[in-house]
Write a protein that holds these residues in place. Structure first.
Motif, PDB file in Angstrom:
ATOM      1  N   ALA A  11       0.835  -1.211   0.000  1.00 24.92           N
ATOM      2  CA  ALA A  11       0.000   0.000   0.000  1.00 24.92           C
ATOM      3  C   ALA A  11       0.867   1.257   0.000  1.00 24.92           C
ATOM      4  O   ALA A  11       0.543   2.241  -0.665  1.00 24.92           O
ATOM      5  N   ARG A  12       1.991   1.238   0.746  1.00 26.18           N
ATOM      6  CA  ARG A  12       2.886   2.413   0.774  1.00 26.18           C
ATOM      7  C   ARG A  12       3.488   2.645  -0.600  1.00 26.18           C
ATOM      8  O   ARG A  12       3.572   3.781  -1.072  1.00 26.18           O
ATOM      9  N   GLN A  14       2.146   1.708  -3.465  1.00 26.31           N
ATOM     10  CA  GLN A  14       1.051   2.122  -4.346  1.00 26.31           C
ATOM     11  C   GLN A  14       0.705   3.599  -4.154  1.00 26.31           C
ATOM     12  O   GLN A  14       0.421   4.302  -5.122  1.00 26.31           O
ATOM     13  N   ARG A  15       0.740   4.083  -2.900  1.00 27.33           N
ATOM     14  CA  ARG A  15       0.482   5.509  -2.659  1.00 27.33           C
ATOM     15  C   ARG A  15       1.527   6.372  -3.355  1.00 27.33           C
ATOM     16  O   ARG A  15       1.213   7.381  -3.977  1.00 27.33           O
ATOM     17  N   GLU A  16       2.783   5.961  -3.259  1.00 29.35           N
ATOM     18  CA  GLU A  16       3.867   6.696  -3.921  1.00 29.35           C
ATOM     19  C   GLU A  16       3.706   6.632  -5.434  1.00 29.35           C
ATOM     20  O   GLU A  16       3.873   7.627  -6.130  1.00 29.35           O
ATOM     21  N   GLN A  18       0.930   6.167  -7.203  1.00 29.96           N
ATOM     22  CA  GLN A  18      -0.196   7.001  -7.645  1.00 29.96           C
ATOM     23  C   GLN A  18       0.168   8.477  -7.611  1.00 29.96           C
ATOM     24  O   GLN A  18      -0.159   9.231  -8.519  1.00 29.96           O
ATOM     25  N   SER A  19       0.876   8.885  -6.569  1.00 34.01           N
ATOM     26  CA  SER A  19       1.300  10.273  -6.451  1.00 34.01           C
ATOM     27  C   SER A  19       2.250  10.650  -7.590  1.00 34.01           C
ATOM     28  O   SER A  19       2.086  11.684  -8.232  1.00 34.01           O
TER      29      SER A  19
END
Length: 197
Positions: A11-12, A14-16, A18-19
């Protein structure tokens, strides 16, 4: 205290991703790019952590590196070392890794399902253990809240890394051995061994 789970590590990343994808106009930000970021050219830089990992865990390691960076730690990952080529492993590869380990305060052994099949991880663990005794810890990466060292029982002699909240409600990593534990930063900087609280 809790384990780092595959789900939260992915998840960490994936957040990066997407950003970065959004800021680049949806150009794909791969795990390889994340690990290659900040290409290492300075052979004198010091790191808090040498992250020993399986090359089959690229996305997990990208996420784990981001999580550790978020907590304020500098992390050496061999993916972004300009002196190393994963497609051309030679005796020089081992020599470079030895030098890099000397530049790191600790080694975290990212124990995933793929770790048991790695040929390099046990070598890195043994070398670092001999180099800087007591600054080695295992970070179990689990799909559940449990882990097992079956087939790699030798790992059980090392401290274990967990994540938990501090008194200020921030995530922090802790080193423990059974009932004894200490904040990673104290363990790393002050050579404070785990103790009963």
């Amino acid at each position: 205290m809790a384990l780092f789970t595959e789900q939260e590590i992915r998840a960490r990343y994936q957040r990066e991703k997407q950003s970065r994808d959004s800021s680049r106009g949806y150009r794909y930000f791969s795990a390889t790019e994340a690990l290659n970021e900040g290409r290492i050219t300075d052979s004198t830089k010091l790191y808090d952590i040498f992250l020993s990992h399986s090359s089959k865990d690229k996305e997990l390691i990208a996420g784990l590196k981001l999580l550790l960076n978020d907590m304020g730690y500098s992390v050496y990952v061999d993916w972004n070392d300009e002196k190393l080529d994963p497609n051309n492993v030679t005796p020089e590869t081992a020599a470079v890794l030895r030098e890099r380990m000397k530049q790191c305060k600790s080694l975290i052994y990212a124990f995933s399902e793929n770790a048991s099949n790695s040929k390099w991880m046990p070598w890195e663990l043994g070398y670092f253990d001999a180099l800087k005794k007591s600054r080695v810890a295992v970070l179990p990466i689990s799909q559940t809240a449990k882990y097992s060292y079956k087939g790699s029982e030798f790992i059980g002699v090392y401290y274990v890394v967990h994540v938990a909240k501090t008194s200020s409600n921030k995530d922090a990593i802790w080193i423990h051995n059974g009932d004894d534990y200490v904040n990673f930063k104290f363990w790393l900087d002050n050579f404070k061994e785990p103790y009963k609280h």
